[in-house]
Design a protein around this motif. Structure first.
Motif, short mmCIF file in Angstrom:
data_model
loop_
_atom_site.label_atom_id
_atom_site.label_comp_id
_atom_site.label_asym_id
_atom_site.label_seq_id
_atom_site.Cartn_x
_atom_site.Cartn_y
_atom_site.Cartn_z
N MET A 285 -3.41 3.07 -2.09
CA MET A 285 -4.64 2.55 -2.67
C MET A 285 -5.48 1.84 -1.61
O MET A 285 -6.70 2.07 -1.51
CB MET A 285 -4.28 1.59 -3.81
CG MET A 285 -5.47 1.01 -4.56
SD MET A 285 -4.93 -0.20 -5.81
CE MET A 285 -4.86 -1.71 -4.81
N VAL B 276 -9.76 4.48 -6.23
CA VAL B 276 -8.86 5.37 -6.99
C VAL B 276 -9.43 5.62 -8.38
O VAL B 276 -9.44 6.75 -8.87
CB VAL B 276 -7.44 4.78 -7.08
CG1 VAL B 276 -6.54 5.69 -7.91
CG2 VAL B 276 -6.86 4.58 -5.69
N LEU C 62 -6.42 4.70 -12.00
CA LEU C 62 -5.12 4.27 -11.50
C LEU C 62 -4.22 3.93 -12.67
O LEU C 62 -4.50 3.01 -13.43
CB LEU C 62 -5.29 3.05 -10.58
CG LEU C 62 -4.03 2.53 -9.91
CD1 LEU C 62 -3.51 3.54 -8.89
CD2 LEU C 62 -4.29 1.20 -9.22
N ASP D 259 -9.27 -1.36 -9.31
CA ASP D 259 -7.99 -0.79 -8.87
C ASP D 259 -6.91 -1.85 -8.81
O ASP D 259 -5.77 -1.63 -9.24
CB ASP D 259 -8.13 -0.13 -7.49
CG ASP D 259 -8.79 1.24 -7.53
OD1 ASP D 259 -9.04 1.75 -8.64
OD2 ASP D 259 -9.06 1.79 -6.44
#
Length: 342
Positions: A156, A166, A169, A222
């Motif tokens: 990440m 991302v 996620l 994220d």
């Protein structure tokens, strides 16, 4: 760009159990004539095609192609990034080609192999025993959970450093192995998007991974989802929405628990990227060939018993405290009774 009609089904593709879901109407191992290796063809369903931004998708393909060689190898090792867009009849993009996850990240299911998704880390010892007869699974103790999650965190952060978020996620969107060492492979990377830019697919989350505030996917979103991934794996509940401090304290020092709390409760700007990086690096060393360890407030390196769960240990500790309290109260009652009797 590759033509769908030119793809050849891989000879050993039938040995894998690849279940479509999410945006995919089909997943198939295939080969491209004249190109070495196997690929996974992800064919989009009609709803996804309706919202697909072909220009943004092709930009992702070009971005990978233009990376320096070492960075491209790192990306391919860690992520199922779009290698090419797949064009169907009429010239429209109908899907993508990605590199399949390594075979060591699959588990046996009857006569086939099935991906070992990260949500296996939320299974308790009791749940693993119930599945053992039909599924080649095992219980992953907290040190293994953290070592694997540390690899997810590294991927990440690598994407963040290279300008990508991302986005989607969640534990079903990555597969993993602990043999010979913990490793993670991120799936559904077509949901990634340039930070502050436009993604190929509409931004959407499953109910249990929805953000607490409105807004686009960001590096901070994220971290929010990653923090919940840590909590749910350690507490062994895939849909937990509360933090069990006793369970986390069994396997994490206070500074790591603060990082989690900051991501879940604090403002987005409170994410401490460097402290998260240090935490993830420290989790790598919890698993050794001989022993497994945890780090707590009282010990930098504390051996962990095989088969023991943080959630189970916390529950036993609570039950033990209740028993001690009952014994103490009973003793006081006896002393009072004897005193009054005298």
């Amino acid at each position: 760009m590759v033509e769908e009609a030119e793809l050849v089904v891989a000879e050993d593709g039938g040995g894998y159990h690849l279940r479509p879901g999410g945006q995919a109407s089909g997943l198939a191992l295939c080969q491209v004539p004249g190109v070495r290796g196997r690929f996974l063809c992800k064919r989009y369903d009609q709803e996804t095609l309706a919202g697909l931004d072909e220009d943004a998708l092709l930009a992702m393909v070009r971005w990978r192609r233009d990376l320096p060689g070492q960075d491209r190898r790192t990306l391919d090792r860690r992520c199922a990034w779009p290698i090419a867009a797949v064009r169907g009849e009429g010239g429209r993009v109908v899907g993508i080609l990605v590199r399949p996850a390594p075979e060591r990240m699959f588990a046996g299911l009857r006569d086939r192999l099935t991906p070992r998704h990260l949500d296996e880390l939320t299974r308790s010892p009791e749940r693993v025993r119930a599945l053992k007869e039909h599924y080649d699974t095992r219980y992953y103790e907290p040190p293994y959970k953290l070592a694997v999650l540390g690899r997810l965190l590294a991927t990440m952060q690598w994407l963040h450093e290279h300008g990508y978020v991302v986005g989607d996620l969640q534990l079903r969107n990555a597969v993993f192995t602990v043999d010979p060492a913990p490793a993670v492979y991120l799936l559904d990377c077509d949901s990634c998007l340039p930070a502050g830019g436009r993604g190929a697919l509409p931004e959407a989350d499953p109910e249990q991974w929805k953000l607490p505030r409105e807004g686009a996917f960001t590096p901070e979103s994220d971290y929010y989802k990653f923090a919940w991934a840590v909590v749910r794996c350690l507490q062994e509940s895939a849909e937990a929405w509360t933090v069990d401090e006793a369970a986390l304290a069994r396997v994490l020092p206070a500074r790591h628990r603060r990082l989690i709390r900051q991501c879940l409760d604090g403002a987005p700007e409170s994410v401490d990227v460097e402290r998260w990086r240090a935490a993830g690096e420290s989790w790598r060393w919890l698993v050794t060939p001989e022993r497994i360890y945890v780090e707590t407030d009282s010990n930098l390196r504390e051996a962990w018993r095989r088969g023991e769960s943080a959630a189970g240990a916390a529950a036993r500790g609570a039950r033990g405290g209740i028993v001690v309290l009952i014994v103490v109260l009973a003793a006081i009652a006896v002393v009072v009774a004897l005193t009054w009797g005298a």
